[in-house]
Scaffold this active site. Structure first.
Site, short mmCIF file in Angstrom:
data_model
loop_
_atom_site.label_atom_id
_atom_site.label_comp_id
_atom_site.label_asym_id
_atom_site.label_seq_id
_atom_site.Cartn_x
_atom_site.Cartn_y
_atom_site.Cartn_z
N ARG A 119 11.16 4.56 -4.06
CA ARG A 119 9.87 5.56 -4.29
C ARG A 119 8.80 4.49 -4.46
O ARG A 119 8.84 3.80 -5.43
CB ARG A 119 10.18 6.48 -5.44
CG ARG A 119 9.22 7.55 -5.81
CD ARG A 119 9.63 8.68 -6.73
NE ARG A 119 9.77 8.01 -8.08
CZ ARG A 119 9.54 8.72 -9.25
NH1 ARG A 119 9.27 9.94 -8.97
NH2 ARG A 119 9.93 8.43 -10.19
N GLU A 151 5.34 -8.27 -2.34
CA GLU A 151 5.70 -9.30 -1.29
C GLU A 151 6.11 -8.66 0.01
O GLU A 151 5.95 -9.63 1.08
CB GLU A 151 6.98 -10.46 -1.93
CG GLU A 151 6.58 -10.35 -3.59
CD GLU A 151 6.72 -11.48 -4.30
OE1 GLU A 151 6.55 -12.56 -3.59
OE2 GLU A 151 7.12 -11.49 -5.40
N GLY A 161 10.33 -3.09 -6.02
CA GLY A 161 8.97 -3.79 -5.83
C GLY A 161 8.29 -3.86 -4.49
O GLY A 161 8.88 -3.80 -3.47
N LYS A 187 -1.02 5.92 -3.02
CA LYS A 187 -2.22 5.40 -2.75
C LYS A 187 -2.20 3.81 -2.88
O LYS A 187 -2.42 3.11 -2.01
CB LYS A 187 -3.36 6.11 -3.39
CG LYS A 187 -4.92 5.53 -2.98
CD LYS A 187 -5.71 6.15 -3.74
CE LYS A 187 -7.42 5.79 -3.30
NZ LYS A 187 -8.36 6.38 -3.81
N GLN A 218 -1.20 -1.74 -1.30
CA GLN A 218 -0.53 -3.14 -1.45
C GLN A 218 0.11 -3.39 -0.35
O GLN A 218 0.20 -4.71 0.08
CB GLN A 218 0.29 -2.97 -2.82
CG GLN A 218 0.49 -4.61 -3.31
CD GLN A 218 1.55 -4.32 -4.56
OE1 GLN A 218 1.70 -3.35 -5.12
NE2 GLN A 218 1.77 -5.38 -5.11
MO1 MOS Z 1 5.04 -13.73 -6.18
S1 MOS Z 1 5.01 -15.46 -5.07
O1 MOS Z 1 6.56 -14.08 -7.07
O2 MOS Z 1 4.00 -13.82 -7.23
#
Ligand code: MOS
Length: 714
Positions: free
Chosen positions: A603, A680, A677, A608, A613
């Site tokens: 989720r 990345e 998360g 936004k 991100q």
């Molecule tokens: Mo990320 S490269 O673990 O800030």
């Protein structure tokens, strides 16, 4: 739960756009001085002499710290070494030079201009040693790291586990075979805010205003390195102007600022100059990746091998875990992966956004595209054909993996069904059009965290946590979570972070802050709500209730930590990236008019900010694919394009339409919020999708990043 997930505007947005958000370099203290680093300009050898005669008498110069006068630290400056949190630093403890741009002096003056001018007058005589700088040649002496992101450096399953090092030939008749070498260059983080530290001593107590992704890690590393109690170090960092991994460790300048402040008896502020970002504070290591893939005529994968070489420094091992995703991404009975390190006279590399997976998905997802071409299969179909129902390495269930939906939704939005498969077959005027696809993936992480909630006199709830906001939205998301749990409007809740005096939180790295901190914030808010309800009599106003209870604040603590879900389940995020390129037929110039990306990330805690991100990650993926490369001078190990004029990152003009979205999903295992998360994953897969699109447009397979136009003029 209405607030959690809502597309709320940034609570700190106004402060940021009006310039009122104080970043590390914005702090100022009475009697403050400015430190400017002097960096080596040789890659290996020793300092024979330092001539300060032109420096110390310059106006405003307070002191010059060198290896001759710097305080001796416990264990030669290595007492805080605990990679990856505590790095091997360059702290003026001896005269040895291990890499170009190694800190060798710190000039302290009363203004920044004077410190900068004086730093340029430090004259150093070196005795140079022959450096090791050749990555290709160094492969002969490559060594295996102990671990890669806490996992074994090598893996073998299926026939590789039985027959030794790939000893047995794949038995399948009629199998198709891809074998290729992919390379990715050394890159460097370039957040808008460079590293910055202001150090101030009061007696034996040190305060650091530091640009960091890891307040408590910085506190621990600096305390150990200086040999002082952790309680004597306070780290303050209310805003971070981008981190991306480079601010996950306390690098040399942090400790040097503290040493200098003690040396001169005044606060010292050190802000790295842009070229100083290229060497002493990490970067993404160069990789060479050999990949082999064997598939049956119907597309079933039979075997894969992924051998990764990446560079590290001569003072510390850092490993780019580029083969890690290859262990889990597809159904494949036989897989072998290996990571090897080549030690060079360069600064130690470090985590850079989606470390391992950004580089590794380039090789894996390019190889799969090569296989699709070989088999004349649609690349989406080939991936779906090998989509695993469980973690194929550990044979445990996924916490949730909605990658099929990502392909489906992405393909539909992109119009993938209109793709003509033959390379070079889609054209418009002088442009070749290419459509490429690749999978994205990054592990889901979580660590223990604590938070505290205080009901204050004016009826506002303040929630405190020693976490960080890298610019990603921690302030906003945690305000939402707390307000949600307390049943209060957003403007009655204030979330505070960025101070080591607050309850401890983990590094904002590995895409884990939301999953780690949100449950702790909710726990603190819940505990406060329960206290509040218990204390309240009838429908008395809050102020009356507080007065009746002595007039002080009502305070509650919250703690949250992972359970055994990492053992019982495989926790990863996934995505599908569809990308269009337009390639100028004569000049090879590549333009990316549109990207469609769909993600399976659990989720989103703020729809936004979450999309923003992910979109930012895609932008960086395009930078990685088209532009980014730190070019090292093979003679002296100095990065020659150490500035933003020659180290290119995408600007607005480079970016077309980016359509990102997530599959509606709740991951019931990663954390009670259902959120994995997203920091990345956005960068992963993009470079491969680009390379695959370029191949589709031109018929030229580029296996070496960045894909610059010279690589197309073949
Ligand atoms: Mo990320 S490269 O673990 O800030």
């Amino acid at each position: 739960m209405a607030l959690t997930g809502a597309p709320v505007d940034r609570v700190d947005g106004r402060l940021k756009v009006t310039g009122h958000a104080a970043y590390a370099g914005d702090f100022s203290r009475p009697r403050m001085t400015y430190g400017v680093l002097v960096l080596s300009n040789i890659p290996a050898g020793r300092i024979a002499a330092i001539d300060l005669s032109q420096t110390t008498h310059m106006p405003g110069v307070v002191a010059v710290l060198t290896h001759l006068n710097a305080a001796r630290l416990p264990d030669g400056g290595r007492a805080g070494v605990d990679p990856p949190a505590g790095r091997v630093l360059s702290l003026l403890q001896d005269e040895v030079v291990h890499y170009n741009r190694q800190p060798i002096a710190l000039v302290i003056a009363d203004t920044l201009d004077r410190a900068s001018a004086a730093a340029r007058q430090v004259a150093v005589r070196y005795e140079t040693s022959p450096p090791t700088l050749d990555f290709a040649a160094g492969r002969a002496a490559a060594h295996a790291p102990d671990k890669v992101n806490m996992q074994p450096a090598d893996s073998r399953r299926g026939r590789f586990a039985q027959g030794g090092e790939g000893a047995t030939e794949d038995p399948a008749a009629g199998a198709a075979h891809v074998s290729a070498a992919y390379t990715t260059p050394m890159e460097h983080h370039n957040p808008m805010e460079p590293h910055a530290t202001l150090a101030e001593w009061e007696g034996d107590r040190l305060t650091l205003y530091d640009a960091t992704q890891y307040i408590s890690g910085c506190q621990t590393t600096v305390a150990k390195t200086l040999g002082i109690p952790k309680e004597n170090v306070r780290v303050v960092c209310p805003y971070v102007g981008g981190g991306f991994g480079c601010k996950g460790s306390a690098w040399s300048h942090v400790v040097l600022a503290a040493m200098a402040a003690r040396h001169v008896g005044r606060p010292v502020k050190v802000v790295l100059e842009r070229p100083q970002m290229f060497g002493p504070v990490g970067g993404r290591p160069e990789t060479l990746q050999h990949f082999t893939l064997t598939a049956a005529p119907d597309g079933r994968f039979l075997s894969m091998t992924h051998d990764v070489w990446s560079h590290t420094s001569l003072i510390e091992d850092f490993t780019e875990g580029a083969a890690l995703q290859t262990r889990i991404m597809y159904t494949c009975p036989s897989v072998e992966t290996r990571h090897r390190l080549v030690s060079l006279n360069v600064g130690t590399p470090t985590f850079q956004r989606a470390p391992g997976h950004a580089t590794g998905t380039f090789a894996l997802e390019s190889a799969i595209d090569e296989m699709a071409s070989m088999l004349n299969m649609d690349p989406v179909q080939l991936r779906l054909r090998n989509e695993p129902a469980e973690d194929p390495e550990r044979h445990v269930p996924w916490s949730s993996r909605c990658l099929r939906q990502c392909y489906q939704s992405g393909a539909e939005a992109f119009g993938w069904s209109r793709r003509s498969p033959k390379p070079g077959s889609m054209r418009q005027g002088g442009e070749l059009i290419g459509w490429g696809v690749a999978a994205a993936t990054y592990p889901a992480n979580r660590s223990p965290a604590k938070a505290r909630a205080r009901l204050t006199q004016d009826g506002t709830v303040v929630v405190e946590c020693g976490t960080q906001d890298l610019g990603t939205g921690t302030y906003t998301v945690m305000t939402q979570i707390a307000a949600d749990e307390l049943g209060l409007p957003l403007d009655r809740v204030r979330f505070e972070l960025g101070d080591s005096r607050y309850p401890e939180a983990p590094v904002s790295g590995g895409s884990q802050s939301a999953a780690s901190v949100a449950p702790a914030v909710r726990a603190a808010a819940r505990a406060l709500r329960e206290k509040w309800i218990a204390l309240k009599v009838g429908d008395e106003p809050t102020a009356a209730m507080m007065a009746r209870n002595g007039g002080g604040e009502i305070i509650a603590d919250g703690v949250a930590q992972p359970g055994d879900e990492k053992k019982t389940h495989s926790l990863h995020s996934f995505g599908a990236v569809f990308l269009e390129v337009r390639v100028d037929r004569e000049l090879g110039i590549i333009w990316v008019p549109r990207v469609v990306a769909r993600y399976s990330v659990g989720r989103l805690l703020n729809a936004k900010l979450g999309r923003s991100q992910l979109m930012g990650g895609v932008v960086w993926g395009l930078g990685m694919g088209l532009m980014e490369e730190s070019v090292t001078d093979g003679r002296d190990g100095r990065i020659v394009n150490a500035n933003l004029a020659e180290y290119h990152v995408p600007t607005n003009a480079d970016i077309g339409v980016i359509d990102v979205d997530v599959v509606p999903e709740f991951d019931p295992y990663i954390d009670p919020e259902g959120a994995r998360g997203i920091g990345e994953i956005g960068i992963t897969g993009v470079a491969a999708a680009l390379a695959n699109a370029v191949y589709h447009a031109t018929g030229v397979r580029v296996r070496s990043l960045p894909i610059t136009l010279d690589k197309l003029l073949v």
